[in-house]
Design a protein around this motif. Structure first.
Motif, PDB file in Angstrom:
ATOM      1  N   ALA A   1       0.676  -1.257   0.066  1.00 54.22           N
ATOM      2  CA  ALA A   1      -0.071  -0.010   0.044  1.00 54.22           C
ATOM      3  C   ALA A   1       0.748   1.217  -0.057  1.00 54.22           C
ATOM      4  O   ALA A   1       0.299   2.450  -0.619  1.00 54.22           O
ATOM      5  CB  ALA A   1      -1.144  -0.086   1.236  1.00 54.22           C
ATOM      6  N   ARG A   2       1.969   1.266   0.626  1.00 54.31           N
ATOM      7  CA  ARG A   2       2.853   2.333   0.393  1.00 54.31           C
ATOM      8  C   ARG A   2       3.303   3.009  -0.680  1.00 54.31           C
ATOM      9  O   ARG A   2       3.869   1.992  -1.610  1.00 54.31           O
ATOM     10  CB  ARG A   2       4.112   2.033   1.429  1.00 54.31           C
ATOM     11  N   LYS A   3       3.294   4.298  -0.862  1.00 57.27           N
ATOM     12  CA  LYS A   3       3.557   4.820  -2.348  1.00 57.27           C
ATOM     13  C   LYS A   3       4.674   5.501  -2.308  1.00 57.27           C
ATOM     14  O   LYS A   3       5.369   5.945  -3.302  1.00 57.27           O
ATOM     15  CB  LYS A   3       2.630   5.942  -2.630  1.00 57.27           C
ATOM     16  N   ASP A   4       5.701   5.504  -1.158  1.00 57.95           N
ATOM     17  CA  ASP A   4       6.906   6.250  -1.086  1.00 57.95           C
ATOM     18  C   ASP A   4       7.860   5.315  -0.263  1.00 57.95           C
ATOM     19  O   ASP A   4       8.555   6.086   0.802  1.00 57.95           O
ATOM     20  CB  ASP A   4       6.522   7.549  -0.443  1.00 57.95           C
ATOM     21  N   HIS A   5       8.245   4.303  -0.806  1.00 56.47           N
ATOM     22  CA  HIS A   5       9.336   3.615  -0.055  1.00 56.47           C
ATOM     23  C   HIS A   5      10.704   4.242  -0.191  1.00 56.47           C
ATOM     24  O   HIS A   5      11.203   4.449  -1.637  1.00 56.47           O
ATOM     25  CB  HIS A   5       9.361   2.093  -0.673  1.00 56.47           C
ATOM     26  N   PRO A   6      11.536   4.542   0.730  1.00 60.29           N
ATOM     27  CA  PRO A   6      12.794   5.072   0.421  1.00 60.29           C
ATOM     28  C   PRO A   6      13.879   4.052   0.001  1.00 60.29           C
ATOM     29  O   PRO A   6      13.743   2.988   0.592  1.00 60.29           O
ATOM     30  CB  PRO A   6      13.152   5.960   1.700  1.00 60.29           C
ATOM     31  N   PHE A   7      14.595   4.459  -1.130  1.00 57.35           N
ATOM     32  CA  PHE A   7      15.642   3.332  -1.685  1.00 57.35           C
ATOM     33  C   PHE A   7      16.683   3.989  -2.296  1.00 57.35           C
ATOM     34  O   PHE A   7      16.211   4.410  -3.243  1.00 57.35           O
ATOM     35  CB  PHE A   7      14.907   2.301  -1.913  1.00 57.35           C
ATOM     36  N   ARG A   8      17.891   4.133  -1.824  1.00 63.05           N
ATOM     37  CA  ARG A   8      19.004   4.757  -2.497  1.00 63.05           C
ATOM     38  C   ARG A   8      18.608   6.216  -2.877  1.00 63.05           C
ATOM     39  O   ARG A   8      19.090   6.327  -4.040  1.00 63.05           O
ATOM     40  CB  ARG A   8      19.441   3.732  -3.517  1.00 63.05           C
ATOM     41  N   GLY A   9      18.158   6.833  -2.003  1.00 60.76           N
ATOM     42  CA  GLY A   9      18.022   8.342  -2.377  1.00 60.76           C
ATOM     43  C   GLY A   9      16.731   8.523  -3.090  1.00 60.76           C
ATOM     44  O   GLY A   9      16.600   9.842  -3.240  1.00 60.76           O
ATOM     45  N   ALA A  10      15.913   7.636  -3.541  1.00 60.70           N
ATOM     46  CA  ALA A  10      14.653   8.202  -4.075  1.00 60.70           C
ATOM     47  C   ALA A  10      13.645   7.233  -3.332  1.00 60.70           C
ATOM     48  O   ALA A  10      13.837   6.774  -2.547  1.00 60.70           O
ATOM     49  CB  ALA A  10      14.859   7.833  -5.455  1.00 60.70           C
ATOM     50  N   THR A  11      12.260   7.496  -3.879  1.00 61.23           N
ATOM     51  CA  THR A  11      10.957   6.652  -3.331  1.00 61.23           C
ATOM     52  C   THR A  11      10.526   5.936  -4.543  1.00 61.23           C
ATOM     53  O   THR A  11      10.435   6.646  -5.533  1.00 61.23           O
ATOM     54  CB  THR A  11      10.179   7.863  -2.659  1.00 61.23           C
ATOM     55  N   TYR A  12       9.918   4.882  -3.967  1.00 59.93           N
ATOM     56  CA  TYR A  12       9.250   4.011  -5.341  1.00 59.93           C
ATOM     57  C   TYR A  12       7.846   3.626  -4.517  1.00 59.93           C
ATOM     58  O   TYR A  12       7.701   3.260  -3.124  1.00 59.93           O
ATOM     59  CB  TYR A  12      10.162   2.867  -5.471  1.00 59.93           C
ATOM     60  N   ASP A  13       6.761   3.233  -5.403  1.00 62.06           N
ATOM     61  CA  ASP A  13       5.930   2.437  -4.712  1.00 62.06           C
ATOM     62  C   ASP A  13       6.219   0.920  -4.999  1.00 62.06           C
ATOM     63  O   ASP A  13       7.402   0.644  -5.599  1.00 62.06           O
ATOM     64  CB  ASP A  13       4.605   2.763  -5.407  1.00 62.06           C
ATOM     65  N   PHE A  14       5.412  -0.060  -4.538  1.00 58.88           N
ATOM     66  CA  PHE A  14       5.849  -1.312  -4.634  1.00 58.88           C
ATOM     67  C   PHE A  14       6.012  -2.059  -5.852  1.00 58.88           C
ATOM     68  O   PHE A  14       6.857  -2.677  -6.162  1.00 58.88           O
ATOM     69  CB  PHE A  14       4.641  -2.104  -3.706  1.00 58.88           C
ATOM     70  N   PRO A  15       5.189  -1.645  -7.018  1.00 57.60           N
ATOM     71  CA  PRO A  15       5.369  -2.319  -8.301  1.00 57.60           C
ATOM     72  C   PRO A  15       6.359  -1.681  -9.047  1.00 57.60           C
ATOM     73  O   PRO A  15       7.232  -2.502  -9.778  1.00 57.60           O
ATOM     74  CB  PRO A  15       4.004  -1.702  -9.055  1.00 57.60           C
ATOM     75  N   ALA A  16       6.900  -0.358  -8.761  1.00 57.23           N
ATOM     76  CA  ALA A  16       8.013   0.072  -9.020  1.00 57.23           C
ATOM     77  C   ALA A  16       9.471  -0.487  -8.669  1.00 57.23           C
ATOM     78  O   ALA A  16      10.303  -0.560  -9.188  1.00 57.23           O
ATOM     79  CB  ALA A  16       8.205   1.570  -9.005  1.00 57.23           C
ATOM     80  N   LEU A  17       9.165  -0.801  -7.232  1.00 51.71           N
ATOM     81  CA  LEU A  17      10.460  -1.590  -6.937  1.00 51.71           C
ATOM     82  C   LEU A  17      10.624  -3.077  -7.232  1.00 51.71           C
ATOM     83  O   LEU A  17      11.909  -3.348  -7.453  1.00 51.71           O
ATOM     84  CB  LEU A  17      10.276  -1.748  -5.219  1.00 51.71           C
ATOM     85  N   VAL A  18       9.574  -3.637  -7.537  1.00 51.31           N
ATOM     86  CA  VAL A  18       9.519  -5.142  -8.130  1.00 51.31           C
ATOM     87  C   VAL A  18      10.372  -4.900  -9.787  1.00 51.31           C
ATOM     88  O   VAL A  18      11.186  -5.580  -9.793  1.00 51.31           O
ATOM     89  CB  VAL A  18       8.120  -5.476  -8.198  1.00 51.31           C
ATOM     90  N   GLU A  19       9.845  -3.833 -10.313  1.00 51.30           N
ATOM     91  CA  GLU A  19      10.446  -3.577 -11.590  1.00 51.30           C
ATOM     92  C   GLU A  19      11.933  -3.258 -11.532  1.00 51.30           C
ATOM     93  O   GLU A  19      12.785  -3.903 -12.205  1.00 51.30           O
ATOM     94  CB  GLU A  19       9.580  -2.652 -12.493  1.00 51.30           C
ATOM     95  N   LEU A  20      12.377  -2.333 -10.594  1.00 48.59           N
ATOM     96  CA  LEU A  20      13.552  -2.028 -10.307  1.00 48.59           C
ATOM     97  C   LEU A  20      14.584  -3.145 -10.257  1.00 48.59           C
ATOM     98  O   LEU A  20      15.677  -3.018 -10.376  1.00 48.59           O
ATOM     99  CB  LEU A  20      13.827  -0.733  -9.500  1.00 48.59           C
ATOM    100  N   ARG A  21      14.032  -4.102  -9.412  1.00 52.89           N
ATOM    101  CA  ARG A  21      14.865  -5.124  -8.650  1.00 52.89           C
ATOM    102  C   ARG A  21      14.777  -6.511  -9.276  1.00 52.89           C
ATOM    103  O   ARG A  21      15.126  -7.357  -8.672  1.00 52.89           O
ATOM    104  CB  ARG A  21      14.687  -5.125  -7.143  1.00 52.89           C
ATOM    105  N   LYS A  22      14.128  -6.214 -10.579  1.00 49.76           N
ATOM    106  CA  LYS A  22      13.672  -7.907 -11.009  1.00 49.76           C
ATOM    107  C   LYS A  22      14.941  -8.644 -11.392  1.00 49.76           C
ATOM    108  O   LYS A  22      14.746  -9.826 -11.129  1.00 49.76           O
ATOM    109  CB  LYS A  22      12.993  -7.551 -12.138  1.00 49.76           C
ATOM    110  N   ASP A  23      16.070  -8.194 -11.399  1.00 49.39           N
ATOM    111  CA  ASP A  23      16.953  -8.984 -11.815  1.00 49.39           C
ATOM    112  C   ASP A  23      17.879  -9.550 -10.824  1.00 49.39           C
ATOM    113  O   ASP A  23      18.544 -10.281 -10.809  1.00 49.39           O
ATOM    114  CB  ASP A  23      18.091  -8.374 -12.534  1.00 49.39           C
ATOM    115  N   GLU A  24      17.382  -9.142  -9.436  1.00 50.87           N
ATOM    116  CA  GLU A  24      17.896  -9.722  -8.171  1.00 50.87           C
ATOM    117  C   GLU A  24      17.464 -11.009  -7.627  1.00 50.87           C
ATOM    118  O   GLU A  24      17.836 -11.578  -6.682  1.00 50.87           O
ATOM    119  CB  GLU A  24      18.043  -8.666  -7.135  1.00 50.87           C
ATOM    120  N   ASP A  25      16.265 -11.575  -8.427  1.00 45.46           N
ATOM    121  CA  ASP A  25      15.751 -12.717  -7.853  1.00 45.46           C
ATOM    122  C   ASP A  25      15.367 -12.494  -6.591  1.00 45.46           C
ATOM    123  O   ASP A  25      15.612 -13.761  -5.810  1.00 45.46           O
ATOM    124  CB  ASP A  25      16.458 -13.817  -8.245  1.00 45.46           C
TER     125      ASP A  25
END
Length: 342
Positions: A32-56
């Motif tokens: 539900a969170r729209k602003d997860h902080p990660f490495r100096g930026a913020t992302y919602d959950f689907p954006a994090l899934v896409e960003l980190r898809k290569d990490e399995d």
């Protein structure tokens, strides 16, 4: 003079006091969170899934893997508790933080020293449990006793720390009594401290001084550099104390969460092990947001401990994922003590 005989850094979050199945109680909040902080930026959950898809990361969040890592965490906690017991500590100083447990929006000091005679804690009432954040109440056994309990504070050392901090330019707040805060979701000492009392000190806390930093809530969060300098001031107060007490210093909090960043955690661990103060102090505020902000407690403890002759090792580092987005809590433990014969 007093002697610092143990330095310890420990995580303290709900992951360490819940089952691998219960870790997923936090997953709806992650999604539900729209602003997860990660490495100096913020992302919602689907954006994090896409960003980190290569990490399995999904493979690291299966029940089998969560179970394996939960057991590693328990072993690390037990090992740190054993190290603490062998150190024969008389007094402890704990760098921790508050998450609307004691300090509410009517007053949130940047830095606070508790100088009371007693420190109380108690389990949540039914009303408090009903308004606790998801996945939090189920973990309270890990930082709260089963009934109202009072622990010993240490006003003498606390007041020395206050005087030293003021002399060094820190306008610290002081608290002599924990508030009742009726209607709040929490009562008693915060989990940053209760975790150490229950799981590291095994329900036999020595007299101790809780030190609170506002790591979570803007705009008055002390910077990493300021936390390190505060730790240095605390170290000066301890070393100047005319006492034969054996003192332990704890940094309680972290590591990266609610989005895990193993590279960032490694940077913190490596800097502590190398006594690299500048690396710790120069990290930008954008990296110390949400739960990751608690690593400032580690940095404050480093400020205190870097000027001792203690040394030691990483006890363990266990990133505990609960989703393919990388949400979860990374857990870590470091212990420094005196070399044999020193």
């Amino acid at each position: 003079m007093a002697e610092i005989v143990l330095g310890a850094w420990t995580t303290h979050g709900p992951t360490l006091s819940t089952t691998p199945e219960e870790w997923l109680l936090r997953l709806p909040a992650d999604k539900a969170r729209k602003d997860h902080p990660f490495r100096g930026a913020t992302y919602d959950f689907p954006a994090l899934v896409e960003l980190r898809k290569d990490e399995d990361l999904a493979a690291q969040a299966t029940l089998e893997e969560r179970t394996r890592r939960s057991l590693l965490c328990r072993a690390a906690i037990d090992r740190l508790a054993d190290i603490y017991e062998k150190a024969r500590v008389d007094v402890a100083v704990i760098f921790g933080n508050d998450q609307h447990e004691i300090f509410l929006d009517d007053l949130i000091p940047a830095l606070t020293v508790f100088n009371g005679e007693t420190i109380w804690n108690a389990p949540a009432t039914e009303a408090q449990a009903a308004i606790s954040p998801p996945g939090i109440h189920v973990s309270e056994w890990g930082h709260k006793p089963p009934q109202y309990t009072e622990y010993p504070g240490h006003p003498e050392l606390a007041n020395r720390i206050i005087r030293q901090a003021i002399a060094d330019g820190f306008d610290v707040a002081k608290s002599s009594k924990l508030p009742e805060n009726p209607g709040n979701w929490h009562s008693g000492i915060g989990h940053a401290f209760g975790f150490i009392y229950r799981q590291i000190m095994r329900d036999k806390p020595v007299a101790n001084v809780p030190l609170f930093a506002n790591t979570f809530f803007p705009p008055n969060q002390p910077t990493a550099r300021r936390c390190f300098a505060f730790g240095q001031a605390v170290g000066r107060a301890i070393r100047a104390w005319d006492s034969d007490a054996r003192v332990a210093v704890f940094g309680s909090g972290g590591m990266t969460h609610f989005v895990i960043d193993e590279a960032f955690d490694a940077k913190i661990i490596d800097a502590i092990q190398a006594r690299d103060a500048e690396t710790l102090c120069s990290i930008g505020e954008e990296y110390f947001q949400a739960g990751t902000s608690e690593l400032k407690n580690w940095i404050a403890a480093a400020g205190c401990l870097f000027e001792t002759d203690l040394s030691g090792d990483l006890v363990d580092y266990v990133p505990c994922y609960r989703s393919e987005a990388g949400t979860g809590t990374a857990n870590g433990w470091i212990a420094w003590n005196k070399k044999a014969g020193a």
